[in-house]
Design an enzyme around this catalytic site. Structure first.
Site, PDB file in Angstrom:
ATOM      1  N   HIS A 267      38.722  25.946  33.873  1.00  0.00           N
ATOM      2  CA  HIS A 267      39.949  24.963  34.467  1.00  0.00           C
ATOM      3  C   HIS A 267      39.564  23.583  34.403  1.00  0.00           C
ATOM      4  O   HIS A 267      40.306  22.502  35.013  1.00  0.00           O
ATOM      5  CB  HIS A 267      40.350  25.638  35.608  1.00  0.00           C
ATOM      6  CG  HIS A 267      41.214  27.071  35.593  1.00  0.00           C
ATOM      7  ND1 HIS A 267      41.245  27.566  36.901  1.00  0.00           N
ATOM      8  CD2 HIS A 267      41.586  27.547  34.675  1.00  0.00           C
ATOM      9  CE1 HIS A 267      41.903  28.743  36.489  1.00  0.00           C
ATOM     10  NE2 HIS A 267      42.107  28.841  35.116  1.00  0.00           N
TER      11      HIS A 267
ATOM     12  N   GLY B  50      34.866  36.028  44.194  1.00  0.00           N
ATOM     13  CA  GLY B  50      35.655  35.161  45.247  1.00  0.00           C
ATOM     14  C   GLY B  50      36.954  34.752  44.343  1.00  0.00           C
ATOM     15  O   GLY B  50      37.158  33.677  44.493  1.00  0.00           O
TER      16      GLY B  50
HETATM   17  P1  OAD Z   1      42.271  32.036  45.326  1.00  0.00           P
HETATM   18  O1  OAD Z   1      42.721  31.043  46.322  1.00  0.00           O
HETATM   19  O2  OAD Z   1      43.537  32.589  44.667  1.00  0.00           O
HETATM   20  O3  OAD Z   1      41.532  33.200  45.754  1.00  0.00           O
HETATM   21  C1  OAD Z   1      40.444  33.163  46.250  1.00  0.00           C
HETATM   22  C2  OAD Z   1      39.637  34.527  46.749  1.00  0.00           C
HETATM   23  O4  OAD Z   1      38.568  34.253  47.274  1.00  0.00           O
HETATM   24  C3  OAD Z   1      40.615  35.428  47.612  1.00  0.00           C
HETATM   25  O5  OAD Z   1      40.666  36.752  46.924  1.00  0.00           O
HETATM   26  C4  OAD Z   1      39.888  35.450  48.784  1.00  0.00           C
HETATM   27  O6  OAD Z   1      40.010  36.646  49.358  1.00  0.00           O
HETATM   28  C5  OAD Z   1      38.625  35.209  48.305  1.00  0.00           C
HETATM   29  N1  OAD Z   1      37.567  34.736  49.394  1.00  0.00           N
HETATM   30  C6  OAD Z   1      37.608  33.649  50.204  1.00  0.00           C
HETATM   31  N2  OAD Z   1      36.532  33.317  50.914  1.00  0.00           N
HETATM   32  C7  OAD Z   1      35.439  34.137  50.359  1.00  0.00           C
HETATM   33  C8  OAD Z   1      34.368  34.298  50.483  1.00  0.00           C
HETATM   34  N3  OAD Z   1      33.624  33.393  51.399  1.00  0.00           N
HETATM   35  N4  OAD Z   1      33.432  35.182  49.656  1.00  0.00           N
HETATM   36  C9  OAD Z   1      34.209  36.086  48.838  1.00  0.00           C
HETATM   37  N5  OAD Z   1      35.475  35.949  48.685  1.00  0.00           N
HETATM   38  C10 OAD Z   1      36.110  35.073  49.381  1.00  0.00           C
HETATM   39  O7  OAD Z   1      41.401  31.212  44.335  1.00  0.00           O
HETATM   40  P2  OAD Z   1      41.131  31.501  42.579  1.00  0.00           P
HETATM   41  O8  OAD Z   1      41.326  33.073  42.549  1.00  0.00           O
HETATM   42  O9  OAD Z   1      40.104  30.778  42.434  1.00  0.00           O
HETATM   43  O10 OAD Z   1      44.025  27.088  39.248  1.00  0.00           O
HETATM   44  O11 OAD Z   1      42.345  30.962  42.006  1.00  0.00           O
HETATM   45  C11 OAD Z   1      42.472  30.799  40.638  1.00  0.00           C
HETATM   46  C12 OAD Z   1      43.296  29.501  40.017  1.00  0.00           C
HETATM   47  O12 OAD Z   1      44.338  29.306  40.981  1.00  0.00           O
HETATM   48  C13 OAD Z   1      42.661  28.357  40.328  1.00  0.00           C
HETATM   49  O13 OAD Z   1      41.399  28.077  39.534  1.00  0.00           O
HETATM   50  C14 OAD Z   1      43.552  27.116  40.728  1.00  0.00           C
HETATM   51  C15 OAD Z   1      44.536  27.801  41.215  1.00  0.00           C
HETATM   52  O14 OAD Z   1      45.853  27.627  40.990  1.00  0.00           O
HETATM   53  C16 OAD Z   1      44.022  25.812  38.658  1.00  0.00           C
HETATM   54  O15 OAD Z   1      43.938  24.905  39.216  1.00  0.00           O
HETATM   55  C17 OAD Z   1      44.483  25.673  37.223  1.00  0.00           C
END
Ligand code: OAD
Length: 254
Positions: free
Chosen positions: A124, A194
């Site tokens: 990204h 994560g």
């Molecule tokens: P999300 O915010 O969708 O998901 C974050 C995940 O991390 C969730 O499943 C939480 O349960 C988990 N989580 C939170 N804290 C944690 C910790 N300390 N240890 C382990 N897990 C933890 O974020 P992404 O999946 O990265 O795209 O989102 C994907 C994309 O959506 C991003 O790259 C961004 C966003 O829109 C763009 O900007 C193109």
């Protein structure tokens, strides 16, 4: 200590090739908000369609630029956490034994690289880089401490500068997904750390791993996700705690 199955530790220790996909959760313990966590996630407070789309930028480039510039500066003040560091340790341990390790991230914060990970595949983009909308030229703002002088900011040619990140509705940088898919399909282990696994095409890497056959899959997440049912192993908890435990057991075993 996290409960980690012996079979998982032994498998990782012997793996010839490991691919790791990370998302915002891996940086949460560094103080960077995730996107979808119900109370603390960025998209709980802001509407992504008003900030993270080309249409939003076209409608109000000043607002979008200011928001990303504030995030750029916030990221700069954060440090890699124990989860980032553990992934570096795993990478060095595996590569030192002639095995393959590849890190694919959806994060734009470059904390993996600051921790010491190399050859990180950024799906990204990166918030520290900005790009001229006219020429495509990249301006590196990663080390700039101050805010931009004006919003929106223009490059020397007069074109608007935008953060070099992927917005909703945009294509990923050329070739990155293909590379991530090829590596995942040929891997022995696939770890998803994560990430909510809700955003494609990144989330599709799990399917590549599952249907390519023989890839052992692991999810590390503090909560269950829409994809949890598809993993062989799910480790529940903070990646800053689980990853040092897991890697410590792999590396400590010889
Ligand atoms: P999300 O915010 O969708 O998901 C974050 C995940 O991390 C969730 O499943 C939480 O349960 C988990 N989580 C939170 N804290 C944690 C910790 N300390 N240890 C382990 N897990 C933890 O974020 P992404 O999946 O990265 O795209 O989102 C994907 C994309 O959506 C991003 O790259 C961004 C966003 O829109 C763009 O900007 C193109």
């Amino acid at each position: 200590m996290t409960e980690i199955p012996d079979e998982l530790v032994a498998g990782l220790r012997d793996a010839f090739s490991v691919v790791v996909l990370t998302g915002a959760g891996v940086s949460a313990e560094s103080g960077i908000p995730t996107f979808r966590d119900a109370l603390t996630g960025l998209w709980a407070e802001y509407d992504p369609m008003e900030l993270a789309t080309p249409e939003a930028f076209a409608a109000d480039p000043a607002r979008v630029s200011r928001w990303y510039d504030e995030r750029r500066m916030a990221v700069q003040k954060c440090e890699p956490n124990a989860g980032h560091v553990a992934l570096v340790q795993l990478e060095q341990w595996l590569r030192g034994r002639g095995r393959k390790f590849n890190l694919v991230t959806q994060n734009v914060d470059r904390l993996h690289q600051r921790a010491g990970s190399v050859d990180v595949i950024e799906l990204h983009g990166s918030i520290g880089e900005w790009r001229c909308t006219e020429t495509g030229a990249i301006v590196n703002l990663a080390d700039r401490k101050e805010a931009l002088e004006e919003y929106p900011v223009r490059s020397a040619c007069g074109g608007l500068l935008r953060p070099n990140v992927v917005w909703f509705g945009e294509a990923l940088p050329y070739g990155v997904m293909e590379k991530a898919e090829r590596l995942t399909g040929g891997a022995e282990f696939f770890l998803s750390i994560g990430t909510s696994a809700e955003v494609y095409p990144a989330a599709g890497l799990l399917e590549v791993a599952r249907y390519q056959g023989g890839v052992k899959t692991v999810e590390v997440n503090k909560a269950g996700t829409v994809a949890s049912g598809g993993f062989k192993w799910c480790l529940r908890g903070a990646s800053g705690v689980i990853l040092p435990d897991l890697v410590g057991q792999v590396v400590g075993g010889g």
